[in-house]
Design a protein around this motif. Sequence first.
Motif, short mmCIF file in Angstrom:
data_model
loop_
_atom_site.label_atom_id
_atom_site.label_comp_id
_atom_site.label_asym_id
_atom_site.label_seq_id
_atom_site.Cartn_x
_atom_site.Cartn_y
_atom_site.Cartn_z
N ARG A 1 -3.20 6.07 -7.99
CA ARG A 1 -4.58 5.58 -7.99
C ARG A 1 -4.81 4.62 -9.15
N ARG A 2 -4.26 4.94 -10.32
CA ARG A 2 -4.44 4.06 -11.47
C ARG A 2 -3.57 2.81 -11.39
N GLU A 3 -2.52 2.83 -10.58
CA GLU A 3 -1.63 1.68 -10.45
C GLU A 3 -2.21 0.61 -9.50
N PHE A 4 -3.17 0.99 -8.66
CA PHE A 4 -3.70 0.07 -7.67
C PHE A 4 -4.92 -0.64 -8.22
N SER A 5 -4.98 -1.95 -8.05
CA SER A 5 -6.15 -2.69 -8.49
C SER A 5 -7.19 -2.76 -7.38
N MET A 6 -6.79 -2.41 -6.16
CA MET A 6 -7.72 -2.40 -5.03
C MET A 6 -7.60 -1.05 -4.31
N ARG A 7 -8.63 -0.71 -3.56
CA ARG A 7 -8.63 0.55 -2.81
C ARG A 7 -8.28 0.27 -1.35
N PHE A 8 -7.28 0.98 -0.83
CA PHE A 8 -6.78 0.79 0.53
C PHE A 8 -7.19 1.95 1.41
N ALA A 9 -7.49 1.65 2.69
CA ALA A 9 -7.86 2.70 3.64
C ALA A 9 -7.15 2.46 4.97
N PHE A 10 -6.75 3.56 5.60
CA PHE A 10 -6.04 3.54 6.87
C PHE A 10 -6.86 4.33 7.89
N LEU A 11 -7.13 3.71 9.06
CA LEU A 11 -7.91 4.34 10.12
C LEU A 11 -7.03 4.56 11.34
N ASP A 12 -6.87 5.83 11.73
CA ASP A 12 -6.07 6.17 12.92
C ASP A 12 -6.58 7.50 13.45
N ASP A 13 -6.72 7.61 14.76
CA ASP A 13 -7.20 8.86 15.35
C ASP A 13 -6.09 9.88 15.52
N SER A 14 -4.85 9.48 15.33
CA SER A 14 -3.71 10.38 15.48
C SER A 14 -3.47 11.15 14.17
N GLU A 15 -3.60 12.46 14.24
CA GLU A 15 -3.39 13.26 13.04
C GLU A 15 -1.98 13.09 12.48
N ASP B 1 -1.81 9.33 -3.08
CA ASP B 1 -3.16 8.91 -3.44
C ASP B 1 -3.37 7.41 -3.38
N GLY B 2 -2.34 6.67 -3.04
CA GLY B 2 -2.45 5.21 -3.02
C GLY B 2 -3.25 4.66 -1.88
N ILE B 3 -3.52 5.48 -0.87
CA ILE B 3 -4.27 5.01 0.29
C ILE B 3 -5.09 6.18 0.83
N SER B 4 -6.33 5.89 1.23
CA SER B 4 -7.19 6.91 1.83
C SER B 4 -7.04 6.83 3.34
N VAL B 5 -7.00 7.98 3.99
CA VAL B 5 -6.83 8.01 5.44
C VAL B 5 -8.10 8.54 6.10
N PHE B 6 -8.42 7.95 7.26
CA PHE B 6 -9.63 8.31 7.99
C PHE B 6 -9.33 8.45 9.47
N SER B 7 -10.07 9.34 10.13
CA SER B 7 -9.92 9.51 11.57
C SER B 7 -11.01 8.77 12.34
N GLU B 8 -12.04 8.34 11.64
CA GLU B 8 -13.09 7.57 12.28
C GLU B 8 -13.66 6.56 11.29
N CYS B 9 -14.26 5.54 11.85
CA CYS B 9 -14.81 4.47 11.02
C CYS B 9 -16.14 4.94 10.43
N THR B 10 -16.16 5.06 9.12
CA THR B 10 -17.37 5.49 8.41
C THR B 10 -17.70 4.46 7.35
N ASP B 11 -18.88 4.58 6.76
CA ASP B 11 -19.24 3.69 5.66
C ASP B 11 -18.26 3.83 4.50
N GLU B 12 -17.80 5.06 4.26
CA GLU B 12 -16.82 5.29 3.19
C GLU B 12 -15.53 4.52 3.46
N PHE B 13 -15.07 4.52 4.72
CA PHE B 13 -13.88 3.74 5.10
C PHE B 13 -14.11 2.25 4.83
#
Length: 125
Positions: free
Chosen positions: A11-25, A37-49
């Motif tokens: 998390r501290r090594e990244f200068s930007m925040r990355f997110a991955f959206l996929d419905d497949s668990e 921790d380098g990328i946040s994963v989401f199952s649906e498109c939210t404001d946080e994503f």
Amino acid sequence: MDEGNDKPGFRREFSMRFAFLDDSESHRVLVEAYFGDGISVFSECTDEFIDHDVLLIDYLLGADNGLYIARDIKEKHPSKPIYMITACYNLECEFPVIPKGDMKAVVDVLRDHGVNPSAASLLSE
């Protein structure tokens, strides 16, 4: 000084925040395991994503089409980098396409958006 606090985390090594959206668990678990921790994963498109700096969106999202979601986000946030992830190798669209399962291509995207080279090399091992 606490010995654990001087070790850089992804998390501290990244200068930007990355997110991955996929419905497949299974895909989310794989990405989370590979990048930690380098990328946040989401199952649906939210404001946080959408609030992340760089978005990686799966082309097939159950009943939804990731391309439509990407276009909707791009319309509202024209400067936000968005990448499509797909197993359809002949997909042609206005967004850069990353073949599903090609972790090296994902690492390259992270590097292109400011990942510290030492963190990127850890990710690609």
